[in-house]
Design an enzyme around this catalytic site. Structure first.
Site, PDB file in Angstrom:
ATOM      1  N   ASP A  19       7.942   1.273   9.709  1.00 39.40           N
ATOM      2  CA  ASP A  19       8.532   0.992  11.084  1.00 39.40           C
ATOM      3  C   ASP A  19       9.589   2.417  11.580  1.00 39.40           C
ATOM      4  O   ASP A  19      10.504   2.627  12.013  1.00 39.40           O
ATOM      5  CB  ASP A  19       9.876   0.002   9.560  1.00 39.40           C
ATOM      6  CG  ASP A  19       9.463  -0.614   9.013  1.00 39.40           C
ATOM      7  OD1 ASP A  19       8.809  -1.461  10.231  1.00 39.40           O
ATOM      8  OD2 ASP A  19       9.932  -1.150   7.920  1.00 39.40           O
ATOM      9  N   HIS A  37       6.794   4.633   0.402  1.00 39.34           N
ATOM     10  CA  HIS A  37       6.747   3.031   0.529  1.00 39.34           C
ATOM     11  C   HIS A  37       6.214   3.001  -0.798  1.00 39.34           C
ATOM     12  O   HIS A  37       6.020   4.068  -1.305  1.00 39.34           O
ATOM     13  CB  HIS A  37       5.738   2.411   1.367  1.00 39.34           C
ATOM     14  CG  HIS A  37       5.399   1.910   1.753  1.00 39.34           C
ATOM     15  ND1 HIS A  37       4.327   1.201   0.871  1.00 39.34           N
ATOM     16  CD2 HIS A  37       5.375   0.535   2.674  1.00 39.34           C
ATOM     17  CE1 HIS A  37       4.370  -0.501   0.727  1.00 39.34           C
ATOM     18  NE2 HIS A  37       5.220  -0.749   1.585  1.00 39.34           N
TER      19      HIS A  37
HETATM   20  N1  CMC Z   1      14.269   8.234   2.180  1.00 45.51           N
HETATM   21  C1  CMC Z   1      14.567  10.049   0.741  1.00 45.51           C
HETATM   22  N2  CMC Z   1      14.345   9.771  -0.002  1.00 45.51           N
HETATM   23  C2  CMC Z   1      13.396   8.988  -1.053  1.00 45.51           C
HETATM   24  C3  CMC Z   1      13.254   7.978   0.351  1.00 45.51           C
HETATM   25  C4  CMC Z   1      13.454   8.278   1.504  1.00 45.51           C
HETATM   26  N3  CMC Z   1      12.881   7.241   2.216  1.00 45.51           N
HETATM   27  N4  CMC Z   1      12.510   7.093  -0.438  1.00 45.51           N
HETATM   28  C5  CMC Z   1      12.172   7.419  -1.195  1.00 45.51           C
HETATM   29  N5  CMC Z   1      12.667   8.406  -1.467  1.00 45.51           N
HETATM   30  C6  CMC Z   1      12.440   9.412  -2.742  1.00 45.51           C
HETATM   31  C7  CMC Z   1      13.530   8.591  -4.379  1.00 45.51           C
HETATM   32  O1  CMC Z   1      14.858   8.864  -3.746  1.00 45.51           O
HETATM   33  C8  CMC Z   1      12.996   8.801  -5.094  1.00 45.51           C
HETATM   34  O2  CMC Z   1      13.818  10.380  -5.703  1.00 45.51           O
HETATM   35  P1  CMC Z   1      13.569  10.524  -7.151  1.00 45.51           P
HETATM   36  O3  CMC Z   1      12.468  10.552  -7.381  1.00 45.51           O
HETATM   37  O4  CMC Z   1      14.196  12.736  -6.878  1.00 45.51           O
HETATM   38  O5  CMC Z   1      15.231   9.881  -7.532  1.00 45.51           O
HETATM   39  C9  CMC Z   1      12.224   9.223  -4.548  1.00 45.51           C
HETATM   40  O6  CMC Z   1      11.482   9.332  -3.707  1.00 45.51           O
HETATM   41  C10 CMC Z   1      11.270   8.023  -5.147  1.00 45.51           C
HETATM   42  O7  CMC Z   1      11.654   6.325  -4.787  1.00 45.51           O
HETATM   43  P2  CMC Z   1      11.880   5.222  -5.205  1.00 45.51           P
HETATM   44  O8  CMC Z   1      12.927   4.819  -4.676  1.00 45.51           O
HETATM   45  O9  CMC Z   1      11.554   4.846  -6.118  1.00 45.51           O
HETATM   46  O10 CMC Z   1      10.506   4.451  -4.275  1.00 45.51           O
HETATM   47  P3  CMC Z   1      10.392   2.907  -4.277  1.00 45.51           P
HETATM   48  O11 CMC Z   1       8.709   2.972  -3.742  1.00 45.51           O
HETATM   49  O12 CMC Z   1      11.299   2.403  -4.985  1.00 45.51           O
HETATM   50  O13 CMC Z   1      10.568   2.479  -3.159  1.00 45.51           O
HETATM   51  C11 CMC Z   1      11.258   2.044  -0.637  1.00 45.51           C
HETATM   52  C12 CMC Z   1      10.174   2.421  -1.644  1.00 45.51           C
HETATM   53  C13 CMC Z   1      10.502   1.885   0.936  1.00 45.51           C
HETATM   54  C14 CMC Z   1      12.554   0.805  -0.955  1.00 45.51           C
HETATM   55  C15 CMC Z   1      12.500   3.417   0.015  1.00 45.51           C
HETATM   56  O14 CMC Z   1      10.702   4.739  -0.017  1.00 45.51           O
HETATM   57  C16 CMC Z   1      13.215   3.570   0.812  1.00 45.51           C
HETATM   58  O15 CMC Z   1      13.800   2.947   1.272  1.00 45.51           O
HETATM   59  N6  CMC Z   1      12.027   3.664   2.413  1.00 45.51           N
HETATM   60  C17 CMC Z   1      13.477   3.551   3.503  1.00 45.51           C
HETATM   61  C18 CMC Z   1      13.615   2.365   3.498  1.00 45.51           C
HETATM   62  C19 CMC Z   1      11.674   1.698   4.557  1.00 45.51           C
HETATM   63  O16 CMC Z   1      11.833   2.660   5.380  1.00 45.51           O
HETATM   64  N7  CMC Z   1      11.607   0.853   3.951  1.00 45.51           N
HETATM   65  C20 CMC Z   1      10.375  -0.061   4.743  1.00 45.51           C
HETATM   66  C21 CMC Z   1       9.110  -0.152   3.866  1.00 45.51           C
HETATM   67  S1  CMC Z   1       7.407  -0.405   5.427  1.00 45.51           S
HETATM   68  C22 CMC Z   1       8.163  -1.930   5.399  1.00 45.51           C
HETATM   69  C23 CMC Z   1       8.041  -2.975   4.525  1.00 45.51           C
HETATM   70  O17 CMC Z   1       6.980  -2.709   3.960  1.00 45.51           O
HETATM   71  O18 CMC Z   1       8.731  -3.815   4.192  1.00 45.51           O
END
Ligand code: CMC
Length: 436
Positions: free
Chosen positions: A371, A313
């Site tokens: 989720d 998140h």
């Molecule tokens: N699985 C594997 N790796 C992950 C995941 C995941 N679910 N989420 C983040 N990472 C890794 C990402 O690859 C990155 O690694 P590195 O630093 O080595 O490049 C690191 O963790 C930081 O992630 P980020 O993508 O920079 O973080 P963000 O804040 O931009 O993204 C997120 C947040 C929710 C989009 C992401 O965690 C994600 O895609 N999660 C899966 C989708 C999900 O469950 N979304 C629901 C969010 S809660 C409901 C809502 O509010 O809508």
């Protein structure tokens, strides 16, 4: 906003004059540096794609402490609201700032329930969609179309219009979601029945047929109500910011909420519950718990493009408090329905356990989000996977409206207009086609 005694000073290495920037304090949470005069005084913009360090507004509605894993609606912890209040109490709280007393509660509940029916013409609009359309495509259309049916509540600058639009949207979303579902399976629409609770009414519109009496199961009713409470608001997330930006042009509330629905659809946001359940089903089909290790290796391989859906998140760097409550609800629902050995629930628990001990997830502070378990609950209730995000939209509608109304009532509100760092071609001359 309370001004802080501390000021930020921005200085430049090329000798340009430095600039003092005011700092404001919120009630809790990080202070903000006020950069509104930055461009006027320095000719420079700030650069923050994805809003990693930018507060886009001031708000009094929802507070998240991502490190602690805390979520407060108007100051009340989500854990208390989930246990002591129902969804309509939560709506009242988000809209008006306080929990209702018993008289206010009765009036508000009655008011919402009296608006559950939609204009009969809406069903003809709905019938224009293919039956296999994604429910979020249908919902984006239906919610936007409300502005064509309720002309007396489309003036966003009129507080009375905003109030009626709010009640209408909260009341009609369950009806629209259920209609979208009934249409997809070719069953007759079921009209709302206003002596049922908000969640009970939704269940009946979803699962009843005109042929038989429908009895609401109170355990499932409560579980659904809790799903609604947990999704009701989440401060300035992507869809809420979309609603604010869309509404900032002065468009009508139905159009602004339709924009939120469209944004929520994406798999990185509301679409994650659907993506998470699809992921669990896929692992299960390949061998279930025995294949978790293999799947985790793919997740950790940056080139695979595979993510553990329902994990991670932008704000929570600790366990999402909604995920804990959802896991509890999941257990209750599975027990009630005799599904306590549900293989997907077991698989989810096993994935969670491994992830919480794995260095990749620990180092990045990736925890289950709301989720991760919500899909398992909804599937057990009988809600088809494709409808999950529409149910999220139903529940989030109140948050979107509360945030939209807060913005419009703020005397400092202006149309949202971000700027850019332009890296394309500078001015050039169009050559005649034979010279290109
Ligand atoms: N699985 C594997 N790796 C992950 C995941 C995941 N679910 N989420 C983040 N990472 C890794 C990402 O690859 C990155 O690694 P590195 O630093 O080595 O490049 C690191 O963790 C930081 O992630 P980020 O993508 O920079 O973080 P963000 O804040 O931009 O993204 C997120 C947040 C929710 C989009 C992401 O965690 C994600 O895609 N999660 C899966 C989708 C999900 O469950 N979304 C629901 C969010 S809660 C409901 C809502 O509010 O809508």
């Amino acid at each position: 906003m309370t001004p802080s005694d501390v000021k930020a000073t921005l200085s430049f290495s090329d000798g340009s004059p430095s600039m003092d920037l005011p700092i404001y304090k919120g009630t809790v949470g990080p202070d903000v540096i006020d950069i509104r005069k930055l461009y006027g005084q320095t000719g420079k913009f700030t650069y923050d794609p994805g809003f990693l360090s930018t507060a886009s507004c001031q708000s009094t509605i929802t507070y998240i402490d991502g490190d602690k894993g805390e979520l407060l609606y108007r100051g009340y912890p989500i854990e208390q609201l989930a246990v002591h209040c129902d969804y309509l109490d939560t709506c009242y709280l988000l809209l008006y700032g306080e929990l209702p007393n018993s008289e206010q509660r009765g009036t508000f509940h009655q008011r919402v329930l009296n608006h559950t029916m939609v204009n009969e013409q809406m069903q003809f609009f709905l019938r224009g969609f293919r039956r296999d359309a994604h429910p979020m495509a249908v919902m984006t259309g239906l919610v936007g179309a409300l502005s064509a049916f309720y002309h007396d509540s489309t003036d966003i600058n009129n507080p009375e219009h905003r109030e009626i639009a709010a009640i209408r949207l909260i009341a009609k979303m369950p009806t629209l979601v259920a209609m979208a579902y009934k249409y997809s399976i070719g069953q007759p629409f079921i009209y709302p029945k206003n002596d049922l609770s908000y969640a009970g009414n939704f269940m009946r519109m979803m699962f009843a047929t005109p042929c038989e009496e429908y009895k609401v199961n109170p355990v499932i009713e409560r579980a659904l109500d809790r799903i609604f409470i947990l999704h009701a608001d989440h401060e300035q997330n992507a869809s809420t910011s979309t609603v604010r930006l869309c509404g900032s042009s002065g468009t009508n509330p139905f159009a602004a909420i339709a924009a939120g629905v469209a944004c929520l659809w994406g798999p990185a946001h509301g679409g994650a519950n659907e993506a998470c359940l699809n992921m669990l089903t896929e692992i299960q089909a390949k061998g279930g718990v025995a294949k978790v290790g293999e799947f985790m290796n793919q997740v950790k391989d940056k080139n695979s493009g595979v993510k553990l859906m329902g994990f991670g998140h932008r704000v929570y760097k600790n366990y999402d408090p909604r995920a804990k409550l959802m896991q509890e609800t999941c257990k209750e629902v599975l027990l009630e329905l005799g599904l306590e050995n549900d293989p997907l629930f077991k698989l989810a628990m096993s994935l969670e356990k491994i992830a919480l001990e794995d260095d990749y997830f620990v180092a990045r502070k990736l925890y289950p989000n709301v989720d991760f378990y919500s899909g398992i609950v909804q599937r057990a209730i009988g809600i088809p996977v494709q409808l999950f995000t529409a149910i999220f939209a139903l529940a989030r509608t109140v948050g979107w409206i509360a945030q939209l109304n807060e913005m419009i009532s703020d005397p400092e509100y202006k149309i949202g207009r971000p700027r850019q760092l332009f890296t394309g071609a500078a001015a050039r001359t169009v050559k005649p086609v034979e010279q290109r």
